[in-house]
Design a protein around this motif. Structure first.
Motif, PDB file in Angstrom:
ATOM      1  N   ASP A 234     -10.591  18.015 -11.008  1.00 24.55           N
ATOM      2  CA  ASP A 234     -11.209  18.289  -9.702  1.00 24.55           C
ATOM      3  C   ASP A 234     -11.774  19.695  -9.570  1.00 24.55           C
ATOM      4  N   GLY A 235     -11.346  20.636 -10.393  1.00 27.81           N
ATOM      5  CA  GLY A 235     -11.879  21.991 -10.354  1.00 27.81           C
ATOM      6  C   GLY A 235     -11.372  22.843  -9.216  1.00 27.81           C
ATOM      7  N   PHE A 236     -10.502  22.310  -8.360  1.00 26.08           N
ATOM      8  CA  PHE A 236      -9.938  23.073  -7.244  1.00 26.08           C
ATOM      9  C   PHE A 236      -8.840  24.003  -7.741  1.00 26.08           C
ATOM     10  N   LEU A 237      -8.684  25.121  -7.029  1.00 27.73           N
ATOM     11  CA  LEU A 237      -7.537  25.992  -7.266  1.00 27.73           C
ATOM     12  C   LEU A 237      -6.434  25.588  -6.289  1.00 27.73           C
ATOM     13  N   TRP A 238      -5.278  25.217  -6.807  1.00 28.89           N
ATOM     14  CA  TRP A 238      -4.158  24.763  -5.977  1.00 28.89           C
ATOM     15  C   TRP A 238      -3.112  25.858  -5.882  1.00 28.89           C
ATOM     16  N   TYR A 239      -2.713  26.162  -4.660  1.00 29.90           N
ATOM     17  CA  TYR A 239      -1.731  27.210  -4.412  1.00 29.90           C
ATOM     18  C   TYR A 239      -0.514  26.638  -3.686  1.00 29.90           C
ATOM     19  N   LYS A 240       0.654  27.037  -4.139  1.00 31.85           N
ATOM     20  CA  LYS A 240       1.874  26.767  -3.374  1.00 31.85           C
ATOM     21  C   LYS A 240       2.090  27.946  -2.433  1.00 31.85           C
ATOM     22  N   VAL A 241       2.204  27.643  -1.124  1.00 31.06           N
ATOM     23  CA  VAL A 241       2.270  28.721  -0.140  1.00 31.06           C
ATOM     24  C   VAL A 241       3.421  28.494   0.840  1.00 31.06           C
ATOM     25  N   ILE A 242       3.930  29.600   1.343  1.00 32.46           N
ATOM     26  CA  ILE A 242       4.850  29.606   2.476  1.00 32.46           C
ATOM     27  C   ILE A 242       4.180  30.453   3.547  1.00 32.46           C
ATOM     28  N   PHE A 243       4.015  29.902   4.738  1.00 30.37           N
ATOM     29  CA  PHE A 243       3.275  30.612   5.775  1.00 30.37           C
ATOM     30  C   PHE A 243       3.917  30.395   7.132  1.00 30.37           C
ATOM     31  N   ARG A 244       3.544  31.262   8.055  1.00 30.64           N
ATOM     32  CA  ARG A 244       4.020  31.121   9.432  1.00 30.64           C
ATOM     33  C   ARG A 244       2.890  30.570  10.286  1.00 30.64           C
ATOM     34  N   LEU A 245       3.239  29.564  11.075  1.00 31.05           N
ATOM     35  CA  LEU A 245       2.271  28.846  11.883  1.00 31.05           C
ATOM     36  C   LEU A 245       2.573  29.073  13.359  1.00 31.05           C
TER      37      LEU A 245
ATOM     38  N   ALA B  24       3.312  34.195   4.072  1.00 26.62           N
ATOM     39  CA  ALA B  24       4.531  34.885   3.651  1.00 26.62           C
ATOM     40  C   ALA B  24       4.642  34.955   2.134  1.00 26.62           C
ATOM     41  N   GLU B  25       4.181  33.916   1.477  1.00 28.03           N
ATOM     42  CA  GLU B  25       4.298  33.869   0.020  1.00 28.03           C
ATOM     43  C   GLU B  25       3.208  32.970  -0.541  1.00 28.03           C
ATOM     44  N   VAL B  26       2.510  33.445  -1.579  1.00 27.92           N
ATOM     45  CA  VAL B  26       1.435  32.673  -2.203  1.00 27.92           C
ATOM     46  C   VAL B  26       1.661  32.652  -3.711  1.00 27.92           C
ATOM     47  N   GLY B  27       1.753  31.438  -4.263  1.00 26.51           N
ATOM     48  CA  GLY B  27       1.938  31.316  -5.702  1.00 26.51           C
ATOM     49  C   GLY B  27       0.635  31.529  -6.449  1.00 26.51           C
ATOM     50  N   GLU B  28       0.709  31.499  -7.763  1.00 22.32           N
ATOM     51  CA  GLU B  28      -0.473  31.670  -8.602  1.00 22.32           C
ATOM     52  C   GLU B  28      -1.317  30.402  -8.542  1.00 22.32           C
ATOM     53  N   GLY B  29      -2.619  30.573  -8.329  1.00 18.77           N
ATOM     54  CA  GLY B  29      -3.500  29.421  -8.246  1.00 18.77           C
ATOM     55  C   GLY B  29      -3.636  28.719  -9.589  1.00 18.77           C
ATOM     56  N   LYS B  30      -3.569  27.381  -9.561  1.00 16.65           N
ATOM     57  CA  LYS B  30      -3.678  26.599 -10.788  1.00 16.65           C
ATOM     58  C   LYS B  30      -4.757  25.533 -10.618  1.00 16.65           C
ATOM     59  N   VAL B  31      -5.515  25.319 -11.681  1.00 20.51           N
ATOM     60  CA  VAL B  31      -6.572  24.313 -11.667  1.00 20.51           C
ATOM     61  C   VAL B  31      -6.019  22.994 -12.170  1.00 20.51           C
ATOM     62  N   ARG B  32      -6.216  21.938 -11.377  1.00 21.95           N
ATOM     63  CA  ARG B  32      -5.797  20.607 -11.795  1.00 21.95           C
ATOM     64  C   ARG B  32      -6.916  19.947 -12.583  1.00 21.95           C
ATOM     65  N   TYR B  33      -6.541  19.208 -13.567  1.00 21.97           N
ATOM     66  CA  TYR B  33      -7.528  18.532 -14.407  1.00 21.97           C
ATOM     67  C   TYR B  33      -8.347  17.557 -13.571  1.00 21.97           C
TER      68      TYR B  33
ATOM     69  N   GLU C 233      -6.557  35.120   0.029  1.00 25.45           N
ATOM     70  CA  GLU C 233      -5.773  34.965   1.259  1.00 25.45           C
ATOM     71  C   GLU C 233      -6.612  34.339   2.380  1.00 25.45           C
ATOM     72  N   GLN C 234      -7.874  34.790   2.486  1.00 22.78           N
ATOM     73  CA  GLN C 234      -8.745  34.264   3.522  1.00 22.78           C
ATOM     74  C   GLN C 234      -9.111  32.810   3.252  1.00 22.78           C
ATOM     75  N   ALA C 235      -9.414  32.485   1.995  1.00 16.77           N
ATOM     76  CA  ALA C 235      -9.772  31.112   1.636  1.00 16.77           C
ATOM     77  C   ALA C 235      -8.591  30.164   1.889  1.00 16.77           C
ATOM     78  N   ILE C 236      -7.382  30.608   1.540  1.00  7.18           N
ATOM     79  CA  ILE C 236      -6.186  29.783   1.753  1.00  7.18           C
ATOM     80  C   ILE C 236      -5.936  29.585   3.246  1.00  7.18           C
ATOM     81  N   THR C 237      -6.051  30.666   4.013  1.00  3.07           N
ATOM     82  CA  THR C 237      -5.839  30.573   5.462  1.00  3.07           C
ATOM     83  C   THR C 237      -6.839  29.620   6.096  1.00  3.07           C
ATOM     84  N   ASN C 238      -8.102  29.685   5.651  1.00  4.83           N
ATOM     85  CA  ASN C 238      -9.116  28.788   6.197  1.00  4.83           C
ATOM     86  C   ASN C 238      -8.771  27.324   5.920  1.00  4.83           C
ATOM     87  N   GLU C 239      -8.312  27.042   4.706  1.00  6.87           N
ATOM     88  CA  GLU C 239      -7.973  25.660   4.361  1.00  6.87           C
ATOM     89  C   GLU C 239      -6.747  25.180   5.145  1.00  6.87           C
TER      90      GLU C 239
END
Length: 219
Positions: free
Chosen positions: A63-74, A52-61, A23-29
């Motif tokens: 780049d090695g990054f974990l990609w998350y689909k998120v819904i958040f309040r700004l 508000a909602e964070v999907g399961e992190g997935k690694v893309r071929y 959660e903290q890493a996603i918020t920082n990004e």
């Protein structure tokens, strides 16, 4: 003045941040991406309020990054029309007054929304109001005694009413060239501006209505 907007996005977390709570890493990004950025028809982004909602992190071929689909309040800065806010005078010219709230400087009071009768003094670089004057033109007002003028000076705290806001998306195009000579880009408009008024009782410099209240908290 501040509102919460719901945003959907996909964000990448670098492998070096895998040890941090997700959660903290996603918020920082998200804050890196959105903070201090203007979203068209939304406003000036301040920071992430919550996730508000964070999907399961997935690694893309590749780049090695974990990609998350998120819904958040700004948290977004966007005063609504008719809202009264406090700001400081940043500068003045023949077209009106520019204001700032510290983190945002594109707030304007055009001539049509100044108190009447008023005029711009080019020597002081400030507008002034003369409520008891019967003058009908700026020329007549500029012939008045300086002691009778109520100036709106740079740095003064003013109370204004929001009239409207405007968003622009002036993407720079390719540079134009005439006979092999590159032409300079035209000035770009700020992506977000707020138009305000002081043309009613109780608005304008707070010192006009509340003597001694001549300072606004920084930030």
């Amino acid at each position: 003045m501040f509102v919460l907007s719901i945003i959907k996005d996909t964000v990448a977390v670098h492998p070096q941040h895998f040890g941090a709570p997700p959660e903290q890493a996603i918020t920082n990004e998200l804050n890196k991406k959105y903070a201090n950025r203007v979203l068209h028809d939304v406003g000036l982004c301040i920071c992430v309020f919550d996730l508000a909602e964070v999907g399961e992190g997935k690694v893309r071929y590749g780049d090695g990054f974990l990609w998350y689909k998120v819904i958040f309040r700004l948290t977004v800065f966007r005063p609504f029309p008719s809202e009264v806010i406090l700001a400081k005078v940043k500068s003045s010219d023949e077209d009106g007054i520019r204001l700032t709230v510290g983190f945002f400087d594109d707030i304007y009071v055009p001539l049509v929304f100044l108190s009447e009768p008023s005029a711009f003094d080019p020597n002081e670089r400030a507008h002034f109001w003369m409520p008891s004057s019967e003058a009908t033109s700026a020329h007549e007002l500029l012939d008045s005694a300086v002691a009778d003028r109520m100036y709106i000076d740079t740095g003064e705290v003013v109370r204004v009413r929001v009239e409207s806001d405007e968003f622009y998306d002036d993407e720079p195009g390719p540079p134009k060239a005439t006979e092999g000579v590159q032409q300079a880009h035209e000035n770009r408009r700020p992506p977000y501006t707020i138009i305000c008024s002081i043309a009613e009782q109780g608005l304008g410099p707070v010192s006009w209505w509340k003597p001694g209240a001549d300072a606004m908290d920084e930030g």
